[in-house]
Design a protein around this motif. Structure first.
Motif, PDB file in Angstrom:
ATOM      1  N   ASN A   1       0.859  -1.193   0.000  1.00 25.97           N
ATOM      2  CA  ASN A   1       0.000   0.000   0.000  1.00 25.97           C
ATOM      3  C   ASN A   1       0.889   1.235   0.000  1.00 25.97           C
ATOM      4  O   ASN A   1       1.652   1.454   0.950  1.00 25.97           O
ATOM      5  CB  ASN A   1      -0.912   0.008   1.231  1.00 25.97           C
ATOM      6  CG  ASN A   1      -1.928  -1.107   1.206  1.00 25.97           C
ATOM      7  OD1 ASN A   1      -2.892  -1.070   0.456  1.00 25.97           O
ATOM      8  ND2 ASN A   1      -1.701  -2.142   2.029  1.00 25.97           N
TER       9      ASN A   1
ATOM     10  N   GLU B   1      -3.957   8.409   5.934  1.00 25.99           N
ATOM     11  CA  GLU B   1      -3.892   7.026   6.390  1.00 25.99           C
ATOM     12  C   GLU B   1      -2.462   6.491   6.286  1.00 25.99           C
ATOM     13  O   GLU B   1      -1.717   6.883   5.378  1.00 25.99           O
ATOM     14  CB  GLU B   1      -4.795   6.144   5.519  1.00 25.99           C
ATOM     15  CG  GLU B   1      -6.279   6.383   5.665  1.00 25.99           C
ATOM     16  CD  GLU B   1      -7.052   5.410   4.787  1.00 25.99           C
ATOM     17  OE1 GLU B   1      -6.927   4.187   5.012  1.00 25.99           O
ATOM     18  OE2 GLU B   1      -7.739   5.874   3.865  1.00 25.99           O
TER      19      GLU B   1
ATOM     20  N   LYS C   1      -3.124   3.965  -2.473  1.00 25.43           N
ATOM     21  CA  LYS C   1      -4.255   4.341  -1.621  1.00 25.43           C
ATOM     22  C   LYS C   1      -4.714   5.775  -1.873  1.00 25.43           C
ATOM     23  O   LYS C   1      -5.898   6.075  -1.853  1.00 25.43           O
ATOM     24  CB  LYS C   1      -3.897   4.165  -0.139  1.00 25.43           C
ATOM     25  CG  LYS C   1      -3.660   2.707   0.260  1.00 25.43           C
ATOM     26  CD  LYS C   1      -3.488   2.540   1.751  1.00 25.43           C
ATOM     27  CE  LYS C   1      -4.826   2.690   2.479  1.00 25.43           C
ATOM     28  NZ  LYS C   1      -4.704   2.338   3.913  1.00 25.43           N
TER      29      LYS C   1
ATOM     30  N   ASP D   1      -5.419  14.794   7.273  1.00 26.42           N
ATOM     31  CA  ASP D   1      -5.247  13.515   7.953  1.00 26.42           C
ATOM     32  C   ASP D   1      -4.983  12.428   6.903  1.00 26.42           C
ATOM     33  O   ASP D   1      -5.800  12.232   5.998  1.00 26.42           O
ATOM     34  CB  ASP D   1      -6.505  13.164   8.761  1.00 26.42           C
ATOM     35  CG  ASP D   1      -6.708  14.088   9.947  1.00 26.42           C
ATOM     36  OD1 ASP D   1      -5.687  14.601  10.458  1.00 26.42           O
ATOM     37  OD2 ASP D   1      -7.860  14.309  10.346  1.00 26.42           O
TER      38      ASP D   1
END
Length: 401
Positions: free
Chosen positions: A308, A357, A333, A355
């Motif tokens: 990822n 991930e 992602k 924000d």
């Protein structure tokens, strides 16, 4: 460690740990050519000029010794080369750059030429890109003409083309260290010619000069600063006659006019775009060459278990990377880009302040390394941040192995 060594290969490193094992493999192949190691003792001296990175060498049987000098602080390439030479045992010296490439008979041919002709220095031919020669005509006149260096340009593309007797390296070069990187090898050749040493020419093509490193406007400002520093040293230490310094001064003034002359805001913007596209061309060229060899960029991520990832920068290269990995085995992602937006509204693109991930790695698709961006992303996501150019280079090395 050998007490007597025939050839010392001096290699300064700056963020260069990733190059070391490939360099050692290349030198090992050279030492095996016609069993050269049986008649010629070789040593490799790495000088690590990036103290934040410790150099680690794979433990393998080699036909030569390896020495690592760790600088306590960044000293620049000139100081690193001098430190390497001062800590070497070789009768002959070769100064290599960390990303140089050579043919398997490079050492043998250079060694045979300089010994057979009892020469003090020897410069070899090579390639400028895979299919083009560095020079196509006899360069003896230019390479041994001090006035050519002072009036026109450096006649030698890279120090890796040269093998030289250690005793012929002038004290004036070792004791007057340039702080601005770029012209220290030019400085050395000038003092060598001034000393009366002549280069023997080896017309065999042995050295590969990457097209990405060809002289152009990308590093023009830094090179001019280095040449101006050099001129100041030559004058203040009286290493050249004033009329010789004037020739170099005129050359620098021409470069200033051609490369860094007064330009309109529009002209400067056009030049910056040219530089950016020039870098982009070589990134995409390396990418295409790998694909033509059946190498896929996702192989890099799969091998390192980066399943990822995020892409930083959604310009032409970022978009190409996204499509390359789309519906493959590596999941992109999201992207990070302050200005970009997906017109199909299928792919999330964030600002660095948002924000984010966690991901296994972030790929930086800018055409040049930006330490500020890299540090900011690392602090935000606490994961590896890898330049697209570094990924392609690594894939090329792994393919060659």
């Amino acid at each position: 460690m050998y007490k007597t060594v025939d050839i010392s290969i001096i290699i300064p490193l700056y963020k260069g740990g990733k190059y070391c094992n490939n360099l050692l493999q290349m030198i090992q192949q050279n030492s095996l050519y016609k069993q050269m190691y049986k008649t010629c003792k070789i040593e490799v001296v790495f000088v690590n000029d990036f103290p934040d990175e410790k150099i680690r060498i794979e433990d393998k049987d080699r036909n030569f010794d390896v020495k690592i000098i760790e600088q306590e602080r960044n000293m620049g390439i000139h100081a690193s080369r001098v430190d390497g030479i001062e800590n070497s045992n070789g009768t002959y010296i070769i100064m290599f750059d960390q990303d140089d490439q050579v043919s398997d008979n490079w050492l043998y041919s250079q060694w045979n030429k300089i010994i057979t002709e009892n020469a003090e220095a020897c410069v070899c031919n090579g390639w400028k890109g895979r299919f083009r020669s560095l020079w196509k005509t006899d360069r003896t006149k230019d390479i041994n003409s001090l006035s050519y260096y002072l009036s026109v340009r450096n006649a030698i593309f890279s120090p890796g083309q040269v093998i030289i007797k250690k005793e012929c390296i002038p004290d004036g070069w070792k004791h007057n260290i340039q702080k601005c990187n770029g012209a220290d090898d030019f400085f050395l050749w000038i003092l060598i010619l001034k000393k009366g040493v002549k280069f023997t020419i080896n017309n065999e093509q042995l050295f590969y000069h990457s097209p990405e490193r060809n002289e152009d406007s990308i590093n023009a400002k830094a090179m001019i600063e280095s040449l101006m520093e050099l001129l100041g040293i030559l004058r203040s230490k009286e290493l050249l006659e004033e009329n010789e310094c004037t020739l170099l001064d005129d050359q620098i003034e021409r470069l200033k006019y051609l490369k860094c002359g007064e330009k309109s805001k529009k002209s400067r913007a056009q030049e910056e775009k040219h530089i950016k596209y020039n870098r982009m061309f070589f990134i995409l060229l390396n990418w295409l060459n790998l694909k033509n060899q059946g190498v896929e960029i996702e192989d890099y991520f799969i091998k390192r278990d980066y399943r990822n990832i995020a892409i930083y920068g959604m310009g032409y290269i970022g978009e190409s990377l996204y499509y390359e990995l789309y519906k493959g085995h590596v999941n992109v992602k999201y992207a990070i880009d302050r200005l970009a937006a997906d017109f199909r509204k299928e792919f999330p693109i964030y600002k660095i302040e948002d924000d984010l991930e966690p991901v296994d790695a972030v790929v930086l698709t800018t055409t040049e390394e930006n330490e500020e961006i890299i540090q900011k992303v690392k602090e935000k996501l606490d994961c590896p941040v890898i330049m697209i150019s570094e990924i392609l280079w690594t894939l090329g090395i792994e393919t060659a192995e």
